[in-house]
Design an enzyme around this catalytic site. Structure first.
Site, PDB file in Angstrom:
ATOM      1  N   HIS B 258       0.936  -1.161   0.029  1.00 40.37           N
ATOM      2  CA  HIS B 258       0.010   0.182  -0.048  1.00 40.37           C
ATOM      3  C   HIS B 258       0.930   1.366   0.063  1.00 40.37           C
ATOM      4  O   HIS B 258       1.920   1.308   0.736  1.00 40.37           O
ATOM      5  CB  HIS B 258      -0.546  -0.104   1.378  1.00 40.37           C
ATOM      6  CG  HIS B 258      -2.068   1.006   1.330  1.00 40.37           C
ATOM      7  ND1 HIS B 258      -1.714   2.346   1.641  1.00 40.37           N
ATOM      8  CD2 HIS B 258      -3.223   1.054   0.673  1.00 40.37           C
ATOM      9  CE1 HIS B 258      -2.988   3.296   1.418  1.00 40.37           C
ATOM     10  NE2 HIS B 258      -3.711   2.175   0.955  1.00 40.37           N
ATOM     11  N   GLU B 321      -7.446  -4.404  -0.086  1.00 43.11           N
ATOM     12  CA  GLU B 321      -8.344  -4.931  -1.339  1.00 43.11           C
ATOM     13  C   GLU B 321      -8.420  -6.473  -1.125  1.00 43.11           C
ATOM     14  O   GLU B 321      -9.464  -6.995  -1.810  1.00 43.11           O
ATOM     15  CB  GLU B 321      -7.480  -4.640  -2.820  1.00 43.11           C
ATOM     16  CG  GLU B 321      -7.486  -3.174  -3.097  1.00 43.11           C
ATOM     17  CD  GLU B 321      -6.619  -2.219  -2.407  1.00 43.11           C
ATOM     18  OE1 GLU B 321      -5.862  -2.586  -1.608  1.00 43.11           O
ATOM     19  OE2 GLU B 321      -6.863  -0.976  -2.606  1.00 43.11           O
TER      20      GLU B 321
END
Lengths: 378, 378
Positions: B258, B321
């Site tokens: 991320h 996700e």
């Protein structure tokens, strides 16, 4: 993530968020450059198609390039059936024209496959006037008029509004207006479009966002009630008394003064000249228009004189709204079409900025400073 | 207009554009605060209605306030007929669900008079799930299901998607997801909404702009193909070979790493726990779901192990996700509903930011630096 510069910039005032070749606004000297050209150079000389090409591609089109571009725009004016159906339903609710434009614009690529940004931009620019004109007619109980691909962008817009072939003077008036307001630095709607497209979403999302921002009362540039004062004054003799009373009451004179321009707004000059030309050329067919024009000049002169008397040194000048209202009114547009017509032009500026933003490949993502609690228990 | 600070800030990186009490993202320590509460405190304990109330009003609702708020949301779920008609026409064109959401959302206040921002926000939030569910069914050849005002926001969304009353485990799974992604600092879509509302336009314009920005591939947070890898691996024994091959080819492992979080994303933790609970509770009715869940855990464990082996010190972690995809897949949502479902939640965050921005009374208007020619002749 170590961030060194983290001073809070309310409203991002003074922060440079983009580099652009599209326009430069210099309020101190009253200058507006559009893609290299001082506004006065192009406003009346160039066609809107030429100005858009210039903004989007960074250079004047060759004759054949212009023909191709003009034809591409002209071919894409018809709306998807779903957009027309939606406009009919919005008209039943009598929503304001800017709301209708935002809603309908959102659907205008419904009949299109996903396209590269520049192709999408042509379809969008081509269809916005069709939406505005169709809604205007629907909300007034009239049938929309199909676009005529033989007419220029400006001429066809007037034609779809009225059903009449516009005169040369009218076309030139509309074209000068569209050219004049097509771009104006990084205003809030233009910035909105850049922020949206910077995620690499589709062009229409950026334009719909721009329309939403443009609707806001804090967004300058979209002409509102600047001419109401002229209508209320009605005869030249009443101008001074009316204006003195208004200024002494502390009311703002709509149509005078601008946040950025400390000298005369160059757009006001250009639109003033265009209005003069148009009203003079139309004096025979529309003597009452010419009378209104003369009255507006008298009101302007008196207003500037009184503003200098009551607020010496403030140097308040006639702004772009005043002449926009005069010009568009002379073209037969009611005030509720002023903002949508502004959007019809400015969308070209938004999309020009979108091309620039896409070229940077960067997302626009500032930070927020958290000023709340941090350890609450549920 | 003298401007002192005029250094160009590409992408506005590091610039603080707003103060907020809505959320704080601290990537260095892997912490997300939502309106004072660490995410872990509220994600599974609070209802979505409670979290939204907290975001919009800055405090937990009393029992009666919550009842009133929940009921107001539940009453406004039905779409205007024009929105449904439009959705039918979009479904014929088989547009992606996010495009459909942007288009239809733009029309969702068509049956409403102009309202103060907070009333408008309730209508918008109430109706977004109805749009997503109706479009999903239409595009799959099914009739939309009318909302049930007896169900909670999360439960009703699942009900409108499937036509089945969701189980408690499913409702809790969806609610945890909605709570977890409701706000996340000043990402691009949230910033878009703030820029738009700062002109004092209507709330829906800000939300439609946010949807347009969220659609963009550079906008993080909306879950995409994170689970595809798990599907392709299919059986646990294949995980290591598949992953080694992928890493050695230089492919990115979707679902890991991320931009902001350098340690584990707190949302991944929360969603991981929610997924575990949901799949375990549903193990009897959906043994194949439980098998997939166990496979996903195996893939995750192996991926983290191999990432450490091939990229030591990079500390790549499972991101939001991955668990989003797992959780939403377990709820029966196909991948094309992931982004719209994200929007259904995040819209509450956007509107919370809009309230904050409106309170400042300021427009957001940075500057551009002009880098083009200035004296061209036409």
């Amino acid at each position: 993530m170590q961030v060194l510069d983290s001073e809070f910039k309310p409203g991002l005032a003074g922060v440079v968020a983009a580099e652009t070749k599209l326009s430069r606004v210099d309020g101190a000297i009253g200058e507006l450059i559009i893609a290299g050209y001082p506004l006065e150079e192009i406003a009346q000389q160039a066609s809107f198609e030429e100005v858009v090409y210039l903004l989007w591609r960074g250079e004047r089109p060759s004759e054949s390039a212009l023909e191709k571009f003009t034809s591409a725009l002209a071919q894409h004016r018809e709306l998807p059936q779903a957009t027309l159906t939606l406009l009919e339903q919005i008209a039943v609710q009598k929503k304001p024209a800017m709301d209708a434009l935002r809603m309908a614009a959102g659907t205008l690529d419904l009949d299109q496959a996903a396209k590269p940004a520049e192709e999408a931009a042509i379809v969008i620019l081509a269809r916005l006037p069709t939406i505005v004109a169709a809604y205007h007619r629907l909300v007034n109980g009239e049938r929309p008029i199909k676009p005529d691909s033989d007419l220029s962008h400006a001429a066809n817009y007037l034609y779809m509004l009225t059903g009449q072939r516009p005169t040369k003077a009218q076309i030139k008036g509309m074209e000068t207006y569209l050219n004049t307001v097509v771009d104006h630095g990084l205003n809030a709607s233009t910035f909105t479009s850049r922020v949206i497209i910077a995620t690499q979403t589709d062009m229409l999302s950026a334009v719909v966002g721009g329309i939403g921002a443009l609707k806001g009362p804090l967004h300058g540039g979209a002409p509102g009630p600047a001419l109401d004062m002229v209508f209320e004054i009605a005869v030249a003799e009443r101008a001074e008394g009316y204006l003195r009373e208004k200024i002494e009451r502390g009311d703002r004179l709509m149509g005078f003064g601008h946040r950025v321009y400390k000298v005369r707004d160059p757009r006001a000059d250009v639109l003033g000249a265009a209005a003069q030309k148009m009203f003079e050329e139309m004096a025979d067919e529309s003597p009452e228009g010419f009378e209104l024009y003369k009255l507006a000049l008298t009101v302007e002169e008196k207003a500037l004189e009184l503003l200098e008397e009551y607020k010496p040194g403030r140097k308040l000048q006639t702004n772009v709204e005043f002449y926009t209202a005069l010009l568009l009114h002379g073209l037969g547009l009611p005030a509720d079409l002023f903002s949508p017509t502004f959007a019809v032009s400015r969308a070209a500026g938004w999309m020009g900025h979108c091309f620039e933003q896409l070229e940077t490949g960067r997302i626009i993502r500032p930070k927020a400073r958290y000023v709340g609690e941090i350890n609450s228990k549920w």
